[in-house]
Design an enzyme around this catalytic site. Structure first.
Site, PDB file in Angstrom:
ATOM      1  CD  GLU A  75      -2.994   0.808   2.324  1.00 30.93           C
ATOM      2  OE1 GLU A  75      -3.610  -0.271   2.391  1.00 30.93           O
ATOM      3  OE2 GLU A  75      -3.123   1.727   3.149  1.00 30.93           O
ATOM      4  CG  ASP A  76       1.484   2.992   3.143  1.00 29.19           C
ATOM      5  OD1 ASP A  76       0.538   3.358   2.437  1.00 29.19           O
ATOM      6  OD2 ASP A  76       1.383   2.799   4.371  1.00 29.19           O
TER       7      ASP A  76
HETATM    8  P1  NDP Z   1      -5.928   8.925   6.942  1.00 23.45           P
HETATM    9  O1  NDP Z   1      -6.365   7.649   6.325  1.00 23.45           O
HETATM   10  O2  NDP Z   1      -5.415  10.016   6.064  1.00 23.45           O
HETATM   11  O3  NDP Z   1      -4.852   8.690   8.025  1.00 23.45           O
HETATM   12  C1  NDP Z   1      -4.970   7.671   8.937  1.00 23.45           C
HETATM   13  C2  NDP Z   1      -3.933   6.608   8.628  1.00 23.45           C
HETATM   14  O4  NDP Z   1      -2.619   7.169   8.733  1.00 23.45           O
HETATM   15  C3  NDP Z   1      -3.997   5.498   9.629  1.00 23.45           C
HETATM   16  O5  NDP Z   1      -4.947   4.545   9.232  1.00 23.45           O
HETATM   17  C4  NDP Z   1      -2.567   4.990   9.589  1.00 23.45           C
HETATM   18  O6  NDP Z   1      -2.516   4.103   8.495  1.00 23.45           O
HETATM   19  C5  NDP Z   1      -1.706   6.194   9.229  1.00 23.45           C
HETATM   20  N1  NDP Z   1      -0.956   6.846  10.333  1.00 23.45           N
HETATM   21  C6  NDP Z   1       0.320   7.322  10.250  1.00 23.45           C
HETATM   22  N2  NDP Z   1       0.693   7.909  11.370  1.00 23.45           N
HETATM   23  C7  NDP Z   1      -0.351   7.820  12.236  1.00 23.45           C
HETATM   24  C8  NDP Z   1      -0.536   8.259  13.574  1.00 23.45           C
HETATM   25  N3  NDP Z   1       0.408   8.895  14.255  1.00 23.45           N
HETATM   26  N4  NDP Z   1      -1.738   8.022  14.161  1.00 23.45           N
HETATM   27  C9  NDP Z   1      -2.714   7.380  13.486  1.00 23.45           C
HETATM   28  N5  NDP Z   1      -2.599   6.930  12.198  1.00 23.45           N
HETATM   29  C10 NDP Z   1      -1.408   7.154  11.575  1.00 23.45           C
HETATM   30  O7  NDP Z   1      -7.096   9.520   7.853  1.00 23.45           O
HETATM   31  P2  NDP Z   1      -8.587   9.777   7.423  1.00 23.45           P
HETATM   32  O8  NDP Z   1      -8.597  10.391   6.078  1.00 23.45           O
HETATM   33  O9  NDP Z   1      -9.329   8.533   7.681  1.00 23.45           O
HETATM   34  O10 NDP Z   1      -9.084  10.873   8.451  1.00 23.45           O
HETATM   35  C11 NDP Z   1      -9.924  10.553   9.531  1.00 23.45           C
HETATM   36  C12 NDP Z   1     -11.296  11.166   9.355  1.00 23.45           C
HETATM   37  O11 NDP Z   1     -11.186  12.579   9.249  1.00 23.45           O
HETATM   38  C13 NDP Z   1     -12.029  10.664   8.114  1.00 23.45           C
HETATM   39  O12 NDP Z   1     -13.160   9.931   8.533  1.00 23.45           O
HETATM   40  C14 NDP Z   1     -12.411  11.917   7.311  1.00 23.45           C
HETATM   41  O13 NDP Z   1     -13.826  11.965   7.107  1.00 23.45           O
HETATM   42  C15 NDP Z   1     -12.019  13.061   8.199  1.00 23.45           C
HETATM   43  N6  NDP Z   1     -11.251  14.060   7.482  1.00 23.45           N
HETATM   44  C16 NDP Z   1     -10.391  13.687   6.495  1.00 23.45           C
HETATM   45  C17 NDP Z   1      -9.662  14.624   5.807  1.00 23.45           C
HETATM   46  C18 NDP Z   1      -8.728  14.182   4.740  1.00 23.45           C
HETATM   47  O14 NDP Z   1      -8.093  14.978   4.122  1.00 23.45           O
HETATM   48  N7  NDP Z   1      -8.598  12.876   4.538  1.00 23.45           N
HETATM   49  C19 NDP Z   1      -9.767  16.052   6.109  1.00 23.45           C
HETATM   50  C20 NDP Z   1     -10.654  16.311   7.211  1.00 23.45           C
HETATM   51  C21 NDP Z   1     -11.346  15.338   7.837  1.00 23.45           C
HETATM   52  P3  NDP Z   1      -1.548   2.823   8.402  1.00 23.45           P
HETATM   53  O15 NDP Z   1      -2.034   1.758   9.303  1.00 23.45           O
HETATM   54  O16 NDP Z   1      -1.662   2.475   6.954  1.00 23.45           O
HETATM   55  O17 NDP Z   1      -0.217   3.341   8.820  1.00 23.45           O
END
Ligand code: NDP
Ligand code: ZN
Length: 197
Positions: A75-76
């Site tokens: 994925e990344d």
């Molecule tokens: P992302 O999917 O962009 O980010 C979350 C992912 O980032 C995690 O699943 C994890 O994936 C990885 N990650 C890396 N560092 C961290 C950390 N320190 N803590 C947690 N996760 C980390 O987030 P979303 O887009 O899902 O955002 C959350 C909610 O906010 C959504 O439901 C959306 O509706 C809302 N939102 C989204 C915006 C956007 O631009 N996307 C803007 C505003 C609101 P892995 O396991 O792969 O590392």
């Protein structure tokens, strides 16, 4: 080419394969960082997910542990499923493919697909998903990622709860940990809403 299953290896061979897998993932993720202020090396995450499975979930299936270590490589990073199959076998490749989002799709569609697909993935893939979400939600509890609002973090908890709903009935210990995380997040959020009312 790994032709035999990791499940059929001797203890010594398995130890070598787990280290080879960790080294493989570390090299693949070497330029990536987590989204916290400190910029923690990305590899801490997949290794931590594998550690949650063994230490907290009592999961010792080599296919699950290797898949956890590799779960974000395709994925990344530039890693391909063919590479995973060649190095770690078809069972691991299958589990990694089940937990890999199609990054060509728009983000919101990908998020919805995780909710829709989670009830239908294998037991092994559900275990990886449970531990992955535990790790990410604990990170979010510690600190809001750089550039995120508290509301976005809360939205992530709500989305993760829906994904996990489809993975229930897989591992009691991991699900109990997640229940506790979701309950305490709800309490904190309600407190926050009351304060700002
Ligand atoms: P992302 O999917 O962009 O980010 C979350 C992912 O980032 C995690 O699943 C994890 O994936 C990885 N990650 C890396 N560092 C961290 C950390 N320190 N803590 C947690 N996760 C980390 O987030 P979303 O887009 O899902 O955002 C959350 C909610 O906010 C959504 O439901 C959306 O509706 C809302 N939102 C989204 C915006 C956007 O631009 N996307 C803007 C505003 C609101 P892995 O396991 O792969 O590392
Ligand atoms: Zn992950």
């Amino acid at each position: 080419m790994t032709t035999i299953s990791p499940r059929d290896l001797s203890k010594g061979q398995l130890l070598s394969l787990v280290l080879k897998c960790s080294d493989f993932a570390a090299k693949k993720h070497k330029r990536q960082k987590r989204m916290d202020k400190e910029g923690t090396p990305y590899i801490n995450h997949p290794l931590g997910v594998a550690n949650i499975l063994t230490e907290e979930g009592d999961v010792h299936d080599p296919v699950v542990i290797l898949s956890a270590i590799l779960h974000d490589t395709v994925e990344d990073t530039e890693t391909t499923f063919e590479e995973i199959e060649r190095e770690f076998g078809s069972e691991v490749k299958l589990v990694v493919s089940e937990v890999t989002d199609d990054k060509t799709l728009p983000k919101m569609e990908r998020k919805q697909l995780q909710i829709d697909h989670s009830p239908h993935i294998s037991h092994e893939a559900k275990l990886v998903k449970l531990a992955d979400k535990i790790y990410n939600l604990r990170d979010l509890r510690k600190e809001i990622p750089v550039g995120w609002t508290a509301e976005r973090a809360h939205e992530y908890f709500k989305w993760a709860e829906q994904v996990i709903q489809g993975c229930r009935g897989t591992n009691e210990r991991l699900e109990a940990i997640l229940d506790e995380i979701f309950a305490s997040e709800k309490m904190e959020h309600e407190k926050m809403l009351k304060k700002s009312a």
